[in-house]
Enzyme design. Structure first.
Site, PDB file in Angstrom:
ATOM      1  CE  LYS A  37       0.177   2.739   1.132  1.00  0.00           C
ATOM      2  NZ  LYS A  37       0.985   2.940   2.350  1.00  0.00           N
TER       3      LYS A  37
HETATM    4  O1  OMP Z   1      -1.149   0.704   3.221  1.00  0.00           O
HETATM    5  C1  OMP Z   1      -1.276   1.448   4.179  1.00  0.00           C
HETATM    6  O2  OMP Z   1      -0.795   1.165   5.255  1.00  0.00           O
HETATM    7  C2  OMP Z   1      -2.132   2.638   4.049  1.00  0.00           C
HETATM    8  C3  OMP Z   1      -3.169   2.537   3.152  1.00  0.00           C
HETATM    9  C4  OMP Z   1      -4.191   3.508   3.151  1.00  0.00           C
HETATM   10  O3  OMP Z   1      -5.180   3.378   2.452  1.00  0.00           O
HETATM   11  N1  OMP Z   1      -4.064   4.569   3.990  1.00  0.00           N
HETATM   12  C5  OMP Z   1      -3.001   4.732   4.840  1.00  0.00           C
HETATM   13  O4  OMP Z   1      -2.996   5.706   5.596  1.00  0.00           O
HETATM   14  N2  OMP Z   1      -1.994   3.796   4.839  1.00  0.00           N
HETATM   15  C6  OMP Z   1      -0.798   3.986   5.682  1.00  0.00           C
HETATM   16  O5  OMP Z   1      -1.185   3.896   7.046  1.00  0.00           O
HETATM   17  C7  OMP Z   1      -0.489   4.868   7.848  1.00  0.00           C
HETATM   18  C8  OMP Z   1      -1.511   5.787   8.487  1.00  0.00           C
HETATM   19  O6  OMP Z   1      -0.895   6.589   9.457  1.00  0.00           O
HETATM   20  P1  OMP Z   1      -1.729   7.432  10.526  1.00  0.00           P
HETATM   21  O7  OMP Z   1      -2.705   8.260   9.759  1.00  0.00           O
HETATM   22  O8  OMP Z   1      -0.681   8.239  11.215  1.00  0.00           O
HETATM   23  O9  OMP Z   1      -2.395   6.453  11.455  1.00  0.00           O
HETATM   24  C9  OMP Z   1       0.484   5.559   6.906  1.00  0.00           C
HETATM   25  O10 OMP Z   1       1.726   4.892   7.001  1.00  0.00           O
HETATM   26  C10 OMP Z   1      -0.100   5.350   5.530  1.00  0.00           C
HETATM   27  O11 OMP Z   1       0.893   5.294   4.515  1.00  0.00           O
END
Ligand code: OMP
Length: 279
Positions: free
Chosen positions: A99
């Protein structure tokens, strides 16, 4: 290993052959503990190596979250470097979730770090924040074009706090997110079969409320631990569902350390997504 074929082209092939899924490599301390590992460098290394061994030869996209590696300092970053290289060598596309976003001159250095083939962290794509102005990302856009890489710009994030910024309406009547999506669409114009400049759009949204037809991939975190399911995808993404890359971290990772169980969990998500996209 570099491949000058544009990221969007390589991603289209990966999604069509391996199924629509990105698995995040997020070595939370709680997951290391649940896997019977210590929350230290050796635990990080074992965790990452196991996820790569289980999934890199079958899942379309792996998305390491840089922060979980950086918290161990330079030796954690070295683990990240090895994970990226091994995942790419096994055939997965790697989206580095770092990011990044800064003024253009600094953005050029971030771009070098992740999108230059000479860098030890060279990845297929990078998550970027457009909130210093989309134009500040230009060095990353240029380097991605030059090296066959992609970007995923945060447009409508999966967290509820994102709305206050991303849904804000500008003087031209468009939301901030819509303006970001329009810039991505312009970058992808004419690309076939898919552009390389994607948007992050959370699967947790009640509805997108924006035009998602950017001719590029839509990375959709929020599936699993944050409450969204594959069944939400057609509602949020409509006719763009074919270009969605649903992203799951904890809800797959919690099945480790068994390689077989990780593979089964990932395959279940691929099957669930296939069932709702009719592909
Ligand atoms: O850019 C991302 O990957 C991201 C964007 C977003 O809007 N929301 C989000 O959850 N993420 C990332 O996606 C992953 C979600 O993880 P889980 O919730 O465990 O599936 C994390 O690494 C967050 O940093």
């Amino acid at each position: 290993m570099t491949d000058s074929t544009p990221f969007g082209t390589r991603l289209r092939t990966a999604l069509d052959t391996r199924g629509q899924l990105c698995v995040g490599i997020d070595p939370h301390a709680s997951l290391l503990t649940a896997w019977g590992l210590d929350d230290d460098l050796a635990g990080l290394e074992t965790f990452s190596r196991t996820v790569v061994e289980a999934l890199a030869d079958r899942v379309a996209v792996l998305k390491p979250q840089a922060a979980f590696f950086e918290r161990f300092g330079s030796r954690g970053v070295a683990v990240l470097e090895r994970s990226v290289a091994e995942a790419r060598a096994a055939g997965a596309l790697v989206v580095m979730d770092a990011k990044r976003g800064d003024i253009g001159s600094t953005m050029a250095a971030y771009a070098e770090a992740f999108l230059s083939p000479d860098s030890p962290l060279f990845s297929d794509a990078l998550t970027v924040s457009p909130y210093l102005g989309f134009g500040s990302l230009q060095p990353a856009v240029d380097l991605a074009h030059a090296n066959g890489c992609g970007l995923f710009a945060l447009a409508l994030t999966s967290n509820p706090e994102g709305h206050e910024v991303q849904r804000a309406v500008g003087a031209d009547g468009r939301s901030v997110a819509q303006a970001v999506l329009a810039r991505l669409a312009a970058e992808n114009a004419g690309a076939e079969p898919l552009g390389s400049f994607g948007a992050v759009v959370g699967a947790t949204l009640a509805d997108a409320g924006a035009d998602l037809a950017i001719n590029g991939p839509l990375l959709a975190p929020g599936v699993g631990a944050q409450g969204a399911t594959a069944a939400d995808l057609p509602r949020v993404f409509g006719d763009q569902v074919r270009n969605v890359v649903p992203s799951v971290s904890r809800d797959v990772l919690k099945h480790g350390p068994s390689v077989e169980a990780l593979r089964r969990a990932a395959q279940t998500f691929v099957d669930d997504v296939r069932a709702v996209t009719n592909r």
